[in-house]
Design a protein around this motif. Structure first.
Motif, PDB file in Angstrom:
ATOM      1  N   PHE A   1       1.028  -1.296   0.022  1.00  0.00           N
ATOM      2  CA  PHE A   1      -0.087  -0.046  -0.098  1.00  0.00           C
ATOM      3  C   PHE A   1       0.740   1.482  -0.035  1.00  0.00           C
ATOM      4  O   PHE A   1       1.803   1.147   0.702  1.00  0.00           O
ATOM      5  N   ASP A   2       0.487   2.297  -0.831  1.00  0.00           N
ATOM      6  CA  ASP A   2       1.194   3.547  -0.606  1.00  0.00           C
ATOM      7  C   ASP A   2       0.288   4.504   0.055  1.00  0.00           C
ATOM      8  O   ASP A   2       1.148   5.561   0.524  1.00  0.00           O
ATOM      9  N   SER A   3      -0.671   4.291   0.708  1.00  0.00           N
ATOM     10  CA  SER A   3      -1.310   5.264   1.536  1.00  0.00           C
ATOM     11  C   SER A   3      -2.323   4.636   2.509  1.00  0.00           C
ATOM     12  O   SER A   3      -2.621   3.269   2.275  1.00  0.00           O
ATOM     13  N   LEU A   4      -2.509   5.367   3.556  1.00  0.00           N
ATOM     14  CA  LEU A   4      -3.312   4.721   4.603  1.00  0.00           C
ATOM     15  C   LEU A   4      -4.383   6.050   5.148  1.00  0.00           C
ATOM     16  O   LEU A   4      -3.786   7.005   5.331  1.00  0.00           O
ATOM     17  N   TYR A   5      -5.458   5.554   5.270  1.00  0.00           N
ATOM     18  CA  TYR A   5      -6.427   6.618   5.784  1.00  0.00           C
ATOM     19  C   TYR A   5      -7.257   6.109   7.064  1.00  0.00           C
ATOM     20  O   TYR A   5      -7.645   4.978   7.145  1.00  0.00           O
ATOM     21  N   PHE A   6      -7.364   6.959   7.955  1.00  0.00           N
ATOM     22  CA  PHE A   6      -8.377   6.518   9.089  1.00  0.00           C
ATOM     23  C   PHE A   6      -8.980   7.894   9.578  1.00  0.00           C
ATOM     24  O   PHE A   6      -8.640   9.191   9.322  1.00  0.00           O
ATOM     25  N   ALA A   7      -9.949   7.951  10.580  1.00  0.00           N
ATOM     26  CA  ALA A   7     -10.722   8.862  10.990  1.00  0.00           C
ATOM     27  C   ALA A   7     -10.694   9.301  12.478  1.00  0.00           C
ATOM     28  O   ALA A   7     -10.839  10.487  12.850  1.00  0.00           O
ATOM     29  N   ARG A   8     -10.331   8.068  13.129  1.00  0.00           N
ATOM     30  CA  ARG A   8     -10.690   8.485  14.729  1.00  0.00           C
ATOM     31  C   ARG A   8      -9.104   8.553  15.340  1.00  0.00           C
ATOM     32  O   ARG A   8      -8.272   7.504  15.282  1.00  0.00           O
ATOM     33  N   LEU A   9      -8.869   9.590  15.899  1.00  0.00           N
ATOM     34  CA  LEU A   9      -7.681  10.003  16.681  1.00  0.00           C
ATOM     35  C   LEU A   9      -8.223  10.675  17.886  1.00  0.00           C
ATOM     36  O   LEU A   9      -9.267  11.527  17.613  1.00  0.00           O
ATOM     37  N   ASP A  10      -7.326  10.878  18.849  1.00  0.00           N
ATOM     38  CA  ASP A  10      -7.761  11.646  20.110  1.00  0.00           C
ATOM     39  C   ASP A  10      -8.016  13.230  19.673  1.00  0.00           C
ATOM     40  O   ASP A  10      -7.545  13.777  18.579  1.00  0.00           O
ATOM     41  N   TYR A  11      -9.282  13.550  20.116  1.00  0.00           N
ATOM     42  CA  TYR A  11      -9.713  14.923  19.619  1.00  0.00           C
ATOM     43  C   TYR A  11      -8.834  16.025  19.827  1.00  0.00           C
ATOM     44  O   TYR A  11      -8.704  16.835  19.092  1.00  0.00           O
ATOM     45  N   ARG A  12      -7.746  15.826  20.869  1.00  0.00           N
ATOM     46  CA  ARG A  12      -6.833  17.052  20.901  1.00  0.00           C
ATOM     47  C   ARG A  12      -5.560  16.741  19.793  1.00  0.00           C
ATOM     48  O   ARG A  12      -5.189  17.686  19.409  1.00  0.00           O
ATOM     49  N   ASP A  13      -5.496  15.712  19.541  1.00  0.00           N
ATOM     50  CA  ASP A  13      -4.514  15.238  18.587  1.00  0.00           C
ATOM     51  C   ASP A  13      -5.157  15.960  17.079  1.00  0.00           C
ATOM     52  O   ASP A  13      -4.172  16.544  16.407  1.00  0.00           O
ATOM     53  N   LYS A  14      -6.431  15.664  16.892  1.00  0.00           N
ATOM     54  CA  LYS A  14      -6.875  16.062  15.848  1.00  0.00           C
ATOM     55  C   LYS A  14      -6.831  17.563  15.609  1.00  0.00           C
ATOM     56  O   LYS A  14      -6.611  18.283  14.729  1.00  0.00           O
ATOM     57  N   ILE A  15      -7.405  18.174  16.670  1.00  0.00           N
ATOM     58  CA  ILE A  15      -7.369  19.835  16.626  1.00  0.00           C
ATOM     59  C   ILE A  15      -6.078  20.432  16.490  1.00  0.00           C
ATOM     60  O   ILE A  15      -5.680  21.277  15.731  1.00  0.00           O
ATOM     61  N   ASN A  16      -4.809  19.562  17.086  1.00  0.00           N
ATOM     62  CA  ASN A  16      -3.534  20.116  16.882  1.00  0.00           C
ATOM     63  C   ASN A  16      -2.858  20.006  15.561  1.00  0.00           C
ATOM     64  O   ASN A  16      -2.415  20.611  14.856  1.00  0.00           O
ATOM     65  N   ARG A  17      -3.417  18.808  14.875  1.00  0.00           N
ATOM     66  CA  ARG A  17      -3.037  18.386  13.598  1.00  0.00           C
ATOM     67  C   ARG A  17      -3.539  19.334  12.476  1.00  0.00           C
ATOM     68  O   ARG A  17      -2.739  19.982  11.622  1.00  0.00           O
ATOM     69  N   LEU A  18      -4.903  19.604  12.521  1.00  0.00           N
ATOM     70  CA  LEU A  18      -5.396  20.570  11.707  1.00  0.00           C
ATOM     71  C   LEU A  18      -4.929  22.128  11.787  1.00  0.00           C
ATOM     72  O   LEU A  18      -4.907  22.902  10.867  1.00  0.00           O
ATOM     73  N   SER A  19      -4.741  22.495  13.165  1.00  0.00           N
ATOM     74  CA  SER A  19      -4.282  23.845  13.199  1.00  0.00           C
ATOM     75  C   SER A  19      -2.838  23.903  12.732  1.00  0.00           C
ATOM     76  O   SER A  19      -2.568  24.919  12.272  1.00  0.00           O
ATOM     77  N   LYS A  20      -2.012  23.033  12.531  1.00  0.00           N
ATOM     78  CA  LYS A  20      -0.696  23.054  11.913  1.00  0.00           C
ATOM     79  C   LYS A  20      -0.416  22.348  10.604  1.00  0.00           C
ATOM     80  O   LYS A  20       0.594  22.168  10.248  1.00  0.00           O
TER      81      LYS A  20
END
Length: 960
Positions: free
Chosen positions: A181-200
């Motif tokens: 596989f060249d890519s991996l997708y998921f939706a569920r991660l800690d809500y704080r992690d997601k907020i941080n990732r989207l912000s940066k």
């Protein structure tokens, strides 16, 4: 509903077929072109189809999924721009088997032109916490083989699609990369992690799945923006209530431009959170596209609307088009290469998962512990059956063995092995797995009979004692019986074997005609109170010594009148333990030249209001002890020494040291039924030492590599400790450990099924062994068997010593050895027939020699005519042991007894892509930007493995 019904009829009748394309255009060649001057919006239609959750597998298929696939096929044929991604092979097989040839050809055409793209391709979308890596590899192998056999090379996925599991393991990333596989997708991660990732803008990243494999385990990973759902207001399936897009300007309900602008606003917000000029917008959710025509018609209009009503983002035109996850990954890769853009690299995992403040989704690490053990037993039998099938040239498509393969594939689902399904679905999962085990036992019986008797005319009717843990096995209630003990490891092992019996005195004879020493003890509790069947009052244990690799030994049993003489010590000269005479609790352990003060006790958390199958929320952070004083009795015998502990009428344990094995101390516990009238109980086994561990502890990743955890800390975001207990719980598939760096001492607890665990205080380890909770949301855990709450019998294995080990192996290498021996422990077949005149070959091995301690022959199974699927793995990490964490070469030229290998063709991990055909995407800033180094295998059939490497081959064989 009539739309879905019409589509199903049209597909099933073959009305809408077309001739096959001569030249397939699939994969990246079928991708729509992204424009570097625009914001490219990749619209991905999908349906997430659980293979059981609120309904059973069959209920979901017949009520929902057959409508999804059938209506999608019709809709795709009406517009060549449309795309759809198909995920769960278990459902696809059920659908495919019901179709006419003309419909099957339609699907092949759509796969070949890239419209109907297979992603993930495993039998189910597996969980990532409670599964072992062998389970995961097997169920991908099953799914990908099925797809390619029917759909051709264009069905090979390039995408890992793990959108719904509740947290994500590093080993899953490693496996995904090794699958090709060249890519991996998921939706569920800690809500704080997601907020941080989207912000940066780090929602797109590179994930390094292994600390030992380097670039071989790097994979592009994308965190989905809006869960895995369509943007709010844009679900057009019959199960949704969102407004359709009305493009008739004469209609009083005309909303075309407004709907385009609303979608554009969503796109702008998402685009501001991602690093390139590409975003992926998934159009789907659970069991969507049951009326696919309706969904596609509206999405067609939406896409066309961006030409009629142009929209921009940061000065760039917004371009919207049908796409797939693989095409999105390729577009991001093109951007990264063109712009020399380095994505963030992640080296740990995405556990634990919290979907809101204090809502830690970690209870499922332990939920339904009986199911979790049942799956492990299923795996042992499956590996045994595949190895025996390969030894005697049973075809790959053996229906009985495939029954267990498919059941095991379904049980890996993220609402199956997790225990997060409704109880009726649990029962259906157990039905499927029991059927698979029964079918496979039927397939193994004639193989064993033929090997043992040397003749194809005998059927010795061997059975598996699946209820031996509760002292029930009808075959061993006889005056005489025969055991066949099979070793599924590729090296010689000696293993304790336990069987329920009705009397205390026996004569046991091994294949050499020698009397076997044994030990008989009363059952720890009266199991007749648990099950109504006629249980046996005793357990007999003996050690099956020097079991041959990939082979068996036969032991015959007969009742006698002579009594056994018992020996006298608790422990042996190398490994022992002490129990406090007053409290009855463990106080110290001697092992590997070290004596360490260590206690062990059972406690329980009272469930808080948020606890249920998914979530662990204790009412208090301080668990309650079960008893202040524990009743004990000492057992001395020729096989093991032990202390039997009774904590209460629902908590018992036997602590054992085997005479033949100093590598560990065994804790055999029986917990339940739990009384939850005064509130739910979440029971833990806690080990306490004085080690200075400085907040650190170590957990395995799906039974493979080890990850360091630090209490109350996350490497990627600022952690808040609303839940100081559950917020530090991690999935433990095989090992939980602590270390004192100053003293060089280490303590590890190994388990016999996946569980949640942590180190809540320095020097402590705890594993959750049982949960019973009554809730109002249908996701409670008040499981009933035989008219009372379930009783769990399980085992922990304690390893203590200096990290440097015992002078021969490091402690990490010792732990790996114990984990392997317990994970793939010998499987016992039994018959009470009089077979004395038929026993010819009392032992057998398909390997002429054991493999080295750092190598396991992970898979051996029939593949195609005169071809065997063979996997070799290096079982140690690069820093586990100075002598064993090195490259090792295995000679396959004259290894097997049953056949001789003439040629090896290396493939990716699932056996579906020849290694020469695999060309991964390369990413700037990663060690993945250079081709992956692979050693060739010459005519001499020498295979070299580096630490943690798995190599997969299709071996051409000639049977001897």
């Amino acid at each position: 509903m009539w739309v879905a019904t019409l589509c199903f009829f049209l597909v099933a009748s073959g009305v809408l077929s077309k001739p096959v394309d001569d030249e397939p255009t699939c994969g990246y060649d079928a991708c729509p072109l992204s424009d570097p001057a625009t914001l490219n919006v990749h619209v991905v239609p999908h349906s997430h189809d659980d293979v059981g959750w609120l309904k059973t597998f069959d209920q979901y298929y017949f009520q929902d999924v057959q409508n999804v696939i059938s209506s999608v096929i019709v809709a795709l044929k009406l517009n060549p721009e449309r795309r759809f991604v198909q995920v769960e092979t278990a459902f696809f097989k059920k659908w495919w088997d019901q179709q006419k040839d003309s419909v099957r050809q339609d699907v092949i055409n759509l796969v070949n032109n890239g419209q109907f793209e297979i992603i993930n391709g495993a039998w189910s979308m597996n969980d990532e916490a409670a599964v072992n890596y062998q389970y995961t590899i097997d169920q991908y192998t099953l799914g990908l083989r099925y797809l390619e056999d029917r759909l051709g090379k264009c069905s090979r996925p390039r995408v890992g699609w793990q959108i719904d599991p509740f947290g994500h393991s590093r080993e899953q990333a490693s496996i995904s990369a090794q699958l090709g596989f060249d890519s991996l997708y998921f939706a569920r991660l800690d809500y704080r992690d997601k907020i941080n990732r989207l912000s940066k803008k780090s929602g797109d990243l590179l994930w390094r799945g292994s600390s030992s494999l380097g670039n071989a385990a790097d994979i592009f990973t994308s965190v989905l923006y809006n869960h895995y759902s369509a943007p709010p207001g844009f679900c057009f399936d019959i199960v949704c209530d969102d407004d359709p897009i009305i493009d008739d300007p004469e209609s009083p309900d005309y909303n075309y431009q407004n709907r385009v602008e609303t979608f554009a606003n969503f796109v702008r917000e998402q685009a501001s959170k991602y690093p390139t000029n590409n975003i992926i917008v998934v159009m789907g959710d659970d069991f969507r596209y049951q009326a696919a025509l309706n969904s596609y018609i509206n999405t067609d209009r939406l896409i066309a609307g961006f030409d009629l009503f142009p929209q921009t983002f940061q000065g760039k035109t917004i371009k919207v088009f049908y796409s797939t996850p693989s095409c999105y990954a390729k577009a991001v890769n093109d951007y990264a290469i063109t712009n020399d853009y380095n994505l963030e690299i992640k080296t740990d995992d995405f556990f634990p998962y919290a979907d809101g403040v204090g809502n830690l989704v970690v209870g499922y690490f332990t939920s339904r512990p009986a199911s979790k053990r049942f799956v492990r037993d299923g795996n042992i039998l499956l590996q045994t059956a595949k190895q025996l099938a390969a030894a005697v040239n049973v075809p790959y498509d053996n229906v009985e063995i495939n029954s267990l393969k498919e059941a095991m594939g379904v049980l890996q689902h993220h609402d199956a092995i997790t225990g997060t399904e409704l109880i009726d679905v649990t029962h259906d999962y157990h039905r499927l797995l029991h059927k698979g085990i029964s079918d496979t036992s039927d397939a193994v019986d004639p193989i064993l009979s033929n090997l043992i008797t040397g003749s194809g005319d005998n059927d010795l009717q061997f059975k598996s004692c699946l209820l031996a843990n509760v002292s029930y096995c009808p075959e061993t209630k006889s005056d005489q019986f025969t055991l066949v003990v099979y070793n599924p490891l590729s090296r010689v092992v000696s293993s304790p074997i336990s069987v329920p019996v009705d009397t205390e005195t026996w004569s046991i004879v091994d294949p050499e005609g020698q009397e076997v020493i044994y030990q008989v003890e009363p059952t720890v509790i009266d199991f007749s109170e648990i099950i109504p069947e006629a249980v046996s009052p005793f357990f007999l244990e003996f050690v099956a010594t020097d079991l041959p690799p990939f082979g068996y030994k036969v032991y015959t049993f007969a009742k006698t009148e002579s009594a056994k003489i018992k020996s006298v010590t608790v422990g042996n000269e190398d490994t022992s333990f002490e129990v406090d005479e007053t409290t009855g609790l463990l106080t110290s352990v001697t092992m590997n030249g070290v004596t360490l003060d260590i206690s062990q006790d059972f406690l329980y958390y009272t469930s808080g209001g948020g606890s249920q199958a998914y979530v662990f929320t204790p009412a208090s952070n301080d668990p309650q002890t079960i008893a202040s004083t524990v009743t004990t009795s000492v057992v001395e015998g020729d096989i093991y020494s032990a202390v039997v502990q009774e904590f209460s009428d629902w908590a018992h344990q036997t602590i054992k040291v085997y005479k033949h094995d100093s590598s560990h101390i065994e804790f055999d516990y029986i917990i339940g039924p739990l009384d939850i009238n005064d509130g739910g109980k979440e029971v833990i086994s806690r080990f306490t030492t004085s080690l200075n561990t400085e907040g650190a502890f170590y957990t395995d990743s799906n039974g493979r590599e080890t990850l360091k955890r630090v209490r109350n800390y996350r490497p990627d975001y600022e952690y808040t400790d609303e839940q100081p207990v559950s917020g530090n719980y991690y999935p433990i598939t095989s090992k939980l450990a602590i270390k004192d760096e100053d003293s060089g001492l280490e303590v590890a607890v190994l388990n016999d099924r996946s569980q949640g665990g942590s180190s809540i205080e320095d020097g402590q380890l705890e594993l959750m062994v049982h949960r019973a909770i009554s809730t109002s949301d249908a996701f409670g855990l008040d499981e009933q068997e035989y008219d009372h709450g379930i009783v769990i019998r399980g085992k922990h294995y304690l390893v203590v010593g200096p990290s440097s080990g015992n002078g021969e192996k490091s402690l990490a290498a010792i732990e790996r050895d114990v984990v392997q021996r317990k994970f793939l422990q010998p499987w016992v077949f039994v018959t009470n027939q009089d077979v004395s005149d038929q026993l010819v070959n009392l032992q057998f091995s398909n390997l002429k020699t054991s493999l080295p301690d750092n190598v396991q022959l992970l898979t051996l199974e029939p593949w195609k005519d005169n071809t065997i699927l063979l996997r070799l793995e290096h079982v140690l990490e690069k820093d586990d042991d100075p002598n064993l964490s090195v490259d090792v070469t295995v000679d396959l030229s004259d290894l097997f007894v049953a056949f001789t290998i003439s040629e090896l063709a290396e493939t990716t991990l699932a056996g579906n892509i020849p290694i020469d055909e695999y060309e991964p995407l390369h990413w700037p800033g990663s060690t993945n930007d250079t081709p992956k180094v692979r050693r060739d295998v010459g005519a001499d059939l020498q295979v070299t493995l580096s630490p943690m490497q798995i190599r997969t081959f299709l071996a051409t064989v000639t049977y001897n």
